[in-house]
Scaffold this active site. Structure first.
Site, PDB file in Angstrom:
ATOM      1  N   LYS A 165       0.850  -1.194   0.000  1.00 57.38           N
ATOM      2  CA  LYS A 165       0.000   0.000   0.000  1.00 57.38           C
ATOM      3  C   LYS A 165       0.885   1.242   0.000  1.00 57.38           C
ATOM      4  CE  LYS A 165      -3.954   2.052   2.400  1.00 57.38           C
ATOM      5  NZ  LYS A 165      -3.403   3.406   2.565  1.00 57.38           N
ATOM      6  N   LYS A 187      -6.879  -8.041  -2.075  1.00 58.17           N
ATOM      7  CA  LYS A 187      -8.059  -7.975  -2.936  1.00 58.17           C
ATOM      8  C   LYS A 187      -8.461  -9.367  -3.399  1.00 58.17           C
ATOM      9  CE  LYS A 187      -6.569  -3.509  -4.870  1.00 58.17           C
ATOM     10  NZ  LYS A 187      -6.110  -2.798  -6.082  1.00 58.17           N
ATOM     11  N   CYS A 239      37.599  21.175  18.264  1.00 55.18           N
ATOM     12  CA  CYS A 239      36.330  20.986  18.970  1.00 55.18           C
ATOM     13  C   CYS A 239      36.097  19.490  19.172  1.00 55.18           C
ATOM     14  CB  CYS A 239      35.172  21.593  18.185  1.00 55.18           C
ATOM     15  SG  CYS A 239      33.544  21.241  18.903  1.00 55.18           S
TER      16      CYS A 239
END
Length: 679
Positions: free
Chosen positions: A113, A287, A430
């Site tokens: 789906k 289905k 850093c």
């Protein structure tokens, strides 16, 4: 009591209509699909138990989406229905039993789906004359001009004996990979991000200017037929084969099975593999395959009785936002992230989710203390979609972006004028940036070094085995013995030491483009790195190239070229290159003798869409090993375009220029036997 029930039904109807408007008309839902489904289920149960209170225009009888916009409203020739949903094995069994009361002599067609925007295409004598959104099921929005820009949708059907009339139903979707790339581009440009691929598809298709729609890589999968004249078929699967023969984009992800147990196997398979697909899915549609039995079973007011949607557990949930903190990325970018009450979503417990940048926090109107809607799909980092304003109690407070780096204390600032992001300028030392860069070097997108994950990167730096990435390839067994991370409880070396050292050694001879990616040059990802490696052949040549030489490289451009120039101008970056070369890292493109047949010699190929048996990087390497060249754009010099699922604008360009397009099977034939085998 009866008055309370009547008031609850009225309240539910109002809530559901409001949420339908937000979802269908505005493409900005404020609750999850599962929360909406729960409201609708409660309404239906109350209406069944108390039919005297059911409203004549109850949303339980209507298809959502009938809201006026700036598009013309046009009627469908045949009503375009929704599907009823089930959410677990027991509910699916109950549906099987209802169908069995009418027929036990049928097969089942199972298909994924697609979570997209429902579309109805009208073909008259083989020509596309109208394209409509679902709307309220009877009337939809005319988006024909925009639909015509989607490359996978034919303007004219192929074949002979075409039907006089054919309504084709399907879903327009935004491929996941393209969605993530598009959102990143939006962010770089300081523009609004889409919450998810479904909203991106809907927003892209509803553009007033079709040229905007054309610039978005939308695709479509067809899954049904409405009104038809001059054509017949006896089963759903036969209809799909017919549509495929007409040149319409049908999915290969369906299967006809004979038993309920096989249906359950199909449902279970895609529950585990839903994130292997190029588009999002939210369940499986089952289905009855035989059309005569479908006709016998019939319809309710809003849905066919011969089909059902099995919905998977939600990947969007709500939780409490406890705080907003920031993280520092490998290029110094400061990213706010949500710290939340733990909540389970997409199979894992989540406490953190990205907020992208300070402007995004303001745009979404998120406050600390909010109940927020979050989304997580597969391995994608969770994202906060927005606040649930109705649940505010007045205690919430605004987020204030920090002015100093939480890891090194440097003053945060925008590096370039107009940049929506602020960054830590202390790129060399850093701790956060160092850790992220080391971790990135070991990732699959870069050098794919075994053991070098986040914990290992942290240990190498915290135990001072390395000062930065320049020391990485000089590590020895003796060095690693100084870190608890690489030791067993008894103090002896762990098994991860041998794996790590072997991984480092193997990485030294990785392709040049992977070395480039691992340097964390801003904007230089795999695509640009491969183009640079092919064009210049060595790190040395790239470092000496002018801005114009770099920007004229296919797939690079001015922004990336400037970023490369700036990176190589920094002394400590040059130290990384020098130390890696001394440690034996190959900084040149190694021309290896290929054992593959040179079937593509002299040919230029462009690949678009997702291929089943090749990754994006892998297909380029395969083409190169067979003597061919990969280009990122289609031109008159292109020999072949390889089109996979969700092929985008490159496919349209190929058709415009008359360049031959190959599917994956034909591509494999080309690899094995050369162009003469294609006829």
């Amino acid at each position: 009591m009866s008055q309370e029930i009547r008031h609850r039904i009225v309240d539910l109807c109002e809530q559901i209509r409001d949420h339908q408007f937000r979802y269908y008309a505005q493409d900005k839902p404020t609750i999850t699909d599962s929360e909406f489904d729960a409201l609708l289920i409660e309404l239906k149960k109350l209406e069944v138990a108390h039919p005297e209170f059911k409203l004549p225009d109850s949303p339980s009888d209507l298809v959502g989406g009938g809201f006026a916009t700036h598009f013309q409203q046009v009627d469908h020739l045949e009503k375009m229905m929704s599907l009823d949903n089930v959410f677990d094995a027991d509910e699916l069994t109950n549906w099987f039993e209802r169908v069995a009361k009418t027929s036990t002599n049928n097969t089942w067609l199972c298909e994924v789906k697609v979570d997209g925007l429902a579309i109805n295409l009208r073909y008259e004598k083989g020509k596309l004359t109208k394209a409509l959104t679902r709307g309220n099921g009877v009337t939809g929005e005319d988006v024909t001009l925009n639909i015509r820009t989607i490359a996978t949708i034919p303007h004219e059907l192929k074949g002979k004996n075409l039907p006089d009339l054919l309504e084709v139903r399907g879903e327009v979707f935004f491929p996941i990979a393209a969605f993530n790339e598009f959102n990143d581009q939006q962010e770089e440009l300081g523009k609004e991000r889409f919450a998810n691929p479904r909203n991106a598809a809907a927003g892209s298709l509803r553009q007033k200017d079709p040229r905007v729609t054309a610039s978005r890589p939308l695709s479509m999968v067809v899954h049904g037929i409405g009104a038809a004249s001059g054509v017949t078929f006896d089963s759903q699967s036969a209809a799909y084969e017919l549509l495929k023969g007409f040149g319409l984009p049908t999915s290969s992800r369906y299967k006809v099975v004979k038993s309920d147990a096989e249906v359950s196997e199909f449902v279970a398979y895609y529950a585990d593999h839903r994130h292997d697909i190029e588009h999002e899915i939210d369940g499986i549609v089952i289905k009855v395959n035989e059309i005569p039995i479908q006709n016998e079973l019939g319809f309710t007011a809003r849905a066919p009785k011969w089909a059902i949607a099995y919905k998977y557990p939600p990947e969007e949930v709500t939780t409490k936002l406890l705080d907003i903190k920031v993280s520092i990325g490998r290029t110094g970018r400061v990213t706010p992230f949500a710290f939340m009450e733990p909540v389970k979503v997409a199979g894992s417990t989540v406490t953190n989710a990205t907020l992208h940048n300070a402007e995004e926090v303001v745009r979404k109107g998120i406050l600390i203390g909010d109940t927020v809607l979050i989304r997580k799909a597969g391995d994608v980092i969770p994202e906060v979609l927005g606040p649930v304003i109705a649940k505010r109690d007045g205690s919430e407070k605004a987020f204030v972006m920090p002015t100093k780096c939480p890891d090194c204390g440097s003053k945060l600032r925008a590096i370039t004028e107009g940049d929506v992001d602020i960054r830590c300028p202390n790129t060399q030392s850093c701790p956060a940036q160092l850790r992220e860069r080391i971790y990135y070097i070991g990732s699959r997108v870069a050098l794919d070094i075994d053991v070098l994950g986040y914990e290992a990167a942290s240990a190498l730096l915290e135990d001072k085995l390395i000062t930065d990435e320049s020391d990485l390839f000089a590590l020895t067994e003796k060095d690693l013995a100084k870190s608890q991370f690489f030791l067993k409880k008894d103090g002896s070396l762990g098994l991860n030491v041998e794996k790590f050292l072997k991984g480092l050694d193997a990485a030294k001879s990785k392709p040049l483009w992977r070395i480039l990616v691992s340097l964390s040059i801003r904007h230089v990802g795999p695509t640009a790195a491969q183009a640079l490696a092919k064009n210049f052949g060595s790190i040395s040549a790239i470092s000496k190239a002018s801005e114009s030489e770099l920007s004229n490289t296919d797939g690079v451009g001015e922004v990336i070229a400037q970023s490369i120039i700036e990176w190589f101008a920094i002394d400590w970056h040059q130290k990384i290159i020098s130390k890696w070369e001394k440690a034996g890292v190959q900084l040149v493109e190694i021309q290896k003798e290929s054992t593959d047949p040179q079937t593509l010699t002299g040919l230029t190929l462009v690949v678009t869409g997702s291929l089943e048996d090749f990754t994006r990087d892998g297909v380029s390497e395969v083409i190169a090993s067979h003597g061919g060249k990969t280009s990122s754009s289609v031109s008159k010099k292109t020999d072949f375009v390889i089109a996979g699922e969700a092929a985008g604008s490159k496919l349209a360009k190929a058709e415009e220029l008359g360049v031959r397009v190959l599917n994956e099977s034909e591509f494999k034939t080309l690899l094995a036997k050369g162009p003469q085998a294609l006829g």
